[in-house]
Design a protein around this motif. Structure first.
Motif, mmCIF file in Angstrom:
data_model
loop_
_atom_site.group_PDB
_atom_site.id
_atom_site.type_symbol
_atom_site.label_atom_id
_atom_site.label_comp_id
_atom_site.label_asym_id
_atom_site.label_seq_id
_atom_site.Cartn_x
_atom_site.Cartn_y
_atom_site.Cartn_z
ATOM 1 N N SER A 11 0.848 -1.170 0.000
ATOM 2 C CA SER A 11 0.000 0.000 0.000
ATOM 3 C C SER A 11 0.898 1.238 0.000
ATOM 4 O O SER A 11 1.811 1.338 0.806
ATOM 5 C CB SER A 11 -0.879 -0.021 1.253
ATOM 6 O OG SER A 11 -1.760 1.058 1.221
ATOM 7 N N GLY A 18 1.711 5.039 0.649
ATOM 8 C CA GLY A 18 1.234 6.074 1.554
ATOM 9 C C GLY A 18 1.109 7.423 0.884
ATOM 10 O O GLY A 18 1.577 7.641 -0.219
ATOM 11 N N SER A 74 -4.712 5.128 7.707
ATOM 12 C CA SER A 74 -4.370 5.434 6.327
ATOM 13 C C SER A 74 -4.507 4.193 5.441
ATOM 14 O O SER A 74 -4.967 4.276 4.301
ATOM 15 C CB SER A 74 -2.947 5.975 6.263
ATOM 16 O OG SER A 74 -2.634 6.389 4.975
ATOM 17 N N LEU A 75 -4.135 3.042 5.989
ATOM 18 C CA LEU A 75 -4.297 1.785 5.252
ATOM 19 C C LEU A 75 -5.764 1.526 4.915
ATOM 20 O O LEU A 75 -6.095 0.934 3.896
ATOM 21 C CB LEU A 75 -3.784 0.610 6.089
ATOM 22 C CG LEU A 75 -2.381 0.079 5.839
ATOM 23 C CD1 LEU A 75 -2.083 -1.061 6.778
ATOM 24 C CD2 LEU A 75 -2.212 -0.365 4.404
ATOM 25 N N GLU A 76 -6.624 1.986 5.821
ATOM 26 C CA GLU A 76 -8.054 1.778 5.587
ATOM 27 C C GLU A 76 -8.599 2.763 4.560
ATOM 28 O O GLU A 76 -9.785 2.748 4.252
ATOM 29 C CB GLU A 76 -8.822 1.935 6.918
ATOM 30 C CG GLU A 76 -8.542 0.808 7.899
ATOM 31 C CD GLU A 76 -9.164 1.067 9.274
ATOM 32 O OE1 GLU A 76 -10.080 1.914 9.366
ATOM 33 O OE2 GLU A 76 -8.733 0.431 10.247
ATOM 34 N N GLY A 77 -7.731 3.657 4.070
ATOM 35 C CA GLY A 77 -8.162 4.623 3.067
ATOM 36 C C GLY A 77 -8.724 5.900 3.669
ATOM 37 O O GLY A 77 -9.453 6.642 3.027
ATOM 38 N N LYS A 78 -8.395 6.130 4.924
ATOM 39 C CA LYS A 78 -8.876 7.343 5.585
ATOM 40 C C LYS A 78 -7.721 8.306 5.790
ATOM 41 O O LYS A 78 -6.573 7.994 5.489
ATOM 42 C CB LYS A 78 -9.472 6.972 6.948
ATOM 43 C CG LYS A 78 -10.664 6.045 6.855
ATOM 44 C CD LYS A 78 -11.194 5.791 8.252
ATOM 45 C CE LYS A 78 -12.266 4.699 8.208
ATOM 46 N NZ LYS A 78 -12.155 3.840 9.388
ATOM 47 N N ILE A 79 -8.048 9.464 6.364
ATOM 48 C CA ILE A 79 -6.966 10.381 6.675
ATOM 49 C C ILE A 79 -6.188 9.819 7.863
ATOM 50 O O ILE A 79 -6.746 9.120 8.715
ATOM 51 C CB ILE A 79 -7.476 11.808 6.975
ATOM 52 C CG1 ILE A 79 -8.431 11.825 8.160
ATOM 53 C CG2 ILE A 79 -8.142 12.393 5.766
ATOM 54 C CD1 ILE A 79 -8.831 13.208 8.578
ATOM 55 N N GLY A 80 -4.902 10.123 7.880
ATOM 56 C CA GLY A 80 -4.033 9.481 8.858
ATOM 57 C C GLY A 80 -4.021 10.162 10.203
ATOM 58 O O GLY A 80 -3.032 10.760 10.598
#
Lengths: 670, 172
Positions: free
Chosen positions: A298, A300, A315-321
């Motif tokens: 993935s 970043g 972030s891995l889940e596709g959200k803001i970190g």
């Protein structure tokens, strides 16, 4: 090439033996370093030139060219090493390829102009291992880099790759692996230094399913590039470590979260994962062991905070970190609220070594509580910049002087910064004899004693923490007399203000206020009470921030305050920047040693420098914007950075001196 | 905007290709957006809206990601993109001097684009080639051990001015 999946450890063994036979150890191999450092220096044309030169000499079948991962000595790139004997050539240009083929490979003679010379003895050094930069290192993790093409799984297997995995999968129970890792004393290399075995054990114990293992390759610390070089140069070692870890923890899915700014690392890792799948090291029923595991890459988004475990998982889940409070540890509820075990790239790469050689071998290296080796990115004002791998417990002096070769251009060593912007901090300058006297007059003797001790500080997790620094991911930035510590603290705060995710108030607002204060100090508008406010704010941030980014953010300020108090006072009380960095407090002027070489004319963006060739040059104080471009280029150190307002006077005096008869005479002779 | 307006079919094709590549998984959102940015050199609004529909995600989530991560840009970038590394190692080797000089020379601040759309420039925190600091990349190409004079030569090159011999020598 399609490869039949290997279905048993025996098949791997057979393949390895075949590959070793094919490699023919006595065959000459030209290895060209193709790490990012050497790529940037232009190693690709060098490789092409070698290919051409070999064809011309009809040697293409006898001699092999291998592009490898980073050798570490980035300063001297592009690097070429002739194997198997290990003849080392530095700063090789395409035109040199033919020379090397003709003289060394065909003629058996060395090409002197490309050889490394010992900086003191001026001796020519032929072999890579004899160069001081390498001889003090212990390259357990990086050692293979120079011998393999990172995109070739065959090279890795031939060098004993995936042996540890078969040991783990066939000869050990998951609990035994965890015990072994615990016994080895391996601690997380990402900065925190948490015992890896304990982390694995808690993740294994967690009830929820499925579980995940994650490799943190979001190397956001400016000044650190060991993770990148490892992924670029030896991605299979990380994959192998993850397979072993996943088996020990009991999970089937892994992720590598890697910075998008590292395109070559992404590429090589992706190639490696695909090859590992083709050969049956990843996927279902690995080598017929009934253990399933696969890895996804993935990329970043380039946020420093994503190096923090919970932010990385978001972030891995596709959200803001954004990080979250860790009342519940990620080993119990991490990625998608499932048990997740996150380790750094270097930590994973250590795992196969431990399993293959045993915990007892591993824990003999290092100090009481820090085992193994650590890779540092040695950069900044040091002669030999690059990646160095050293056993824990080596002293700073050995790293900086024996390996690093000291500070360039005879400048005075001042500080070293370890652990990146938030974890990081600075260690005090050595007080060389010359500075000693001035220190005594300052009544600074206590600090002087501490300073000497610090250079002989054994570098490990605990010792660095004790002196107010931390290991961090391993950036080690050397600073000389031209670095202003207030400016450095300001630099880090500026970085952190930009990178703070803004979720919790102490970090978001605290950093901003601290940056304001430091900016004022560097502009000569500081007051003494500012120092107290800085310390107070730091404490509040340490106590109340949500994540480690905020909690450790004040470190650069606190440590500079601790070791360089005088420098802060000079800015505040005398309105002077001793290092001559803070623009608002400095004037540039040229002293009478000027030879009138004109070198400083071109870079000056405001055309502030006047003077005929071979006569004293003058900086027009009204035009000068204090950018320091002239200071950088002057070879003889004639450009001086003095206290603001004193430039004009100095310039006038210099002119007088220059016009005095004696000086004129010497100038004429020169 | 204008580029997109000309070939709407391209937009649909591109986004579909990118989203399909990641099987429309929400975990791949950041990577999909990186690919969109690589294609257009920024994140056009239309592209994001389309991606949101195809990935079945609220546009707001996509925008929150686009504005959170520094590497995303909602503004078009210039034809030539200059990155000056201001990581710690480059900082202590006076990267600031390069940045200041660049600001003076091309008249824009970091994260801006020249009015003619030719050059955009930004500072980045670390490119990981610290041994070569100060480091500048022009359109992704690395230029190490940067000095003000070398930078000026690079700018000349971008502007199409005949380069002096000095540059070729340094680059050889």
């Amino acid at each position: 090439m399609t490869q039949q999946r290997l279905s048993s450890p025996e098949e791997l063994l057979i393949l390895r033996e075949q590959l070793i036979k094919q490699r023919k150890e006595n065959k000459t191999i030209i290895t060209v370093c193709a790490g990012t450092g050497c790529l940037a220096c232009g190693c690709e044309p060098v490789t092409a030139a070698f290919r051409e030169a070999l064809q011309e000499s009809r040697l293409e079948n006898e001699v092999e060219i291998r592009t490898t991962g980073c050798h570490g000595f980035c300063e001297r790139g592009p690097l070429v090493v002739l194997q198997p004997e290990g003849t080392f050539y530095q700063r090789v240009k395409p035109a040199d390829a033919k020379l090397i083929v003709d003289q060394t490979i065909k003629g058996g003679n060395l090409v002197k102009k490309l050889m490394y010379r010992h900086p003191q003895t001026k001796e020519y050094i032929q072999f890579e291992k004899d160069i001081p930069f390498y001889s003090k290192q212990m390259r357990l993790i990086f050692g293979k880099n120079g011998h393999m093409d990172p995109t070739s799984i065959h090279d890795y297997i031939a060098l004993g790759g995936y042996k540890a995995m078969t040991i783990a999968l066939w000869q050990m129970l998951p609990e035994q692996i965890i015990e072994e890792v615990k016994k080895s004393g391996l601690r997380g290399r990402g900065g925190g230094g948490f015992p890896t075995g304990r982390k694995w054990a808690s993740c294994r114990k967690a009830k929820e399913e499925p579980k995940y293992v994650i490799c943190n390759a979001d190397e956001g610390d400016p000044g650190a590039f060991m993770d990148r070089s490892l992924l670029e140069g030896n991605p299979h070692s990380v994959i192998e470590g993850m397979i072993i870890g996943a088996y020990a923890i009991g999970c089937e899915q892994g992720f590598v979260y890697v910075r998008n700014e590292y395109p070559l690392a992404v590429k090589n890792l992706t190639v490696a994962i695909k090859a590992a799948r083709d050969y049956g090291f990843l996927g279902d029923n690995i080598l017929g062991s009934k253990f399933n595991f696969d890895i996804e890459v993935s990329r970043g988004g380039g946020a420093f905070v994503c190096g923090e475990s919970t932010a990385l998982m978001a972030s891995l889940e596709g959200k803001i970190g954004e990080p979250r409070a860790k009342y519940i540890h990620t080993v119990e509820a991490g990625l998608w609220e499932k048990p997740s075990n996150l380790n750094n790239v270097e930590t994973w790469a250590n795992v196969p070594l431990i399993i293959e050689n045993g915990a007892d071998w591993y824990n003999h290296i290092g100090t009481a509580n820090s085992k193994g080796t650590k890779v540092f990115a040695l950069t900044g004002k040091v002669n030999n910049t690059g990646l160095v791998e050293v056993p824990m417990g080596i002293t700073l002096r050995e790293i900086l002087y024996d390996i690093g070769g000291g500070v360039p251009r005879n400048k005075r060593f001042k500080a070293v910064q370890t652990g990146g912007p938030s974890g990081g901090t600075l260690i005090v300058e050595t007080r060389e004899k010359a500075v000693h006297d001035s220190l005594v007059t300052h009544g600074d003797i206590r600090q002087e004693e501490e300073a000497v001790n610090l250079l002989d500080l054994p570098v490990d997790f605990d010792e660095l923490t004790k002196v107010g620094s931390m290991m961090g991911s391993g950036g080690m930035i050397v600073m000389d007399q031209d670095s202003c510590m207030v400016d450095v603290a300001k630099y880090f705060l500026n970085f952190l203000v930009e990178e703070s995710c803004g979720k919790c108030l102490p970090c978001r607002e605290g950093l901003r206020i601290m940056l304001d204060i430091l900016t004022r100090i560097t502009e000569g508008k500081g007051e003494l009470q500012d120092l107290e406010i800085l310390e107070d704010l730091s404490q509040v941030m340490i106590d109340t921030s949500l994540c480690q980014l905020g909690g450790s953010a004040p470190n650069p300020v606190l440590s500079t305050l601790r070791y360089f108090h005088q420098e802060y006072l000079a800015h505040i009380v005398e309105k002077r920047c001793p290092a001559g960095v803070c623009k608002e407090l400095v004037s540039h002027a040229i002293d009478e040693t000027c030879t009138g070489c004109h070198l400083c004319f071109k870079p000056c963006p405001s055309n502030a420098i006047t003077g005929e060739l071979k006569t004293q040059h003058i900086i027009d104080q009204d035009k000068c914007i204090q950018c320091g471009a002239c200071y950088q280029v002057c070879n003889i150190g004639s450009i001086r950075r003095v206290k603001r307002g004193e430039g004009a006077e100095m310039q006038r005096r210099a002119k007088e001196l220059w016009q005095s008869p004696i000086k004129k005479k010497t100038a004429a002779v020169a | 905007m204008s580029d997109l307006g000309k070939k709407p079919y391209d937009l649909d094709q591109t986004i579909t290709k990118i989203v399909d590549h990641y099987e429309a998984k929400s975990t791949a959102l950041i990577m999909a957006m990186q690919d969109i940015q690589r294609h257009y050199h920024y994140l056009p609004r239309e592209a994001l809206a389309l991606a949101a529909r195809k990935m079945n995600l609220p546009l707001a989530q996509i925008y929150s990601v686009a504005t959170f991560y520094k590497s995303f840009s909602l503004e078009p970038k210039g034809k030539h993109h200059i990155c000056v590394c201001t990581g710690t190692a480059c900082h202590v080797r006076q990267a600031k001097v390069i940045v200041d000089n660049l600001e003076l020379k091309i008249g824009i601040k970091p994260r801006q684009t020249t009015p003619d759309g030719e050059i955009s420039f930004e500072t980045v925190n670390c490119l990981g080639a610290c041994a070569l600091g100060p480091l500048v990349t022009v359109n992704g190409e690395y230029h190490g051990n940067m000095t003000v004079s070398k930078m000026n030569n690079l700018l000349d090159k971008i502007h199409g001015v005949e380069t002096t011999e000095e540059v070729t020598e340094e680059e050889a």
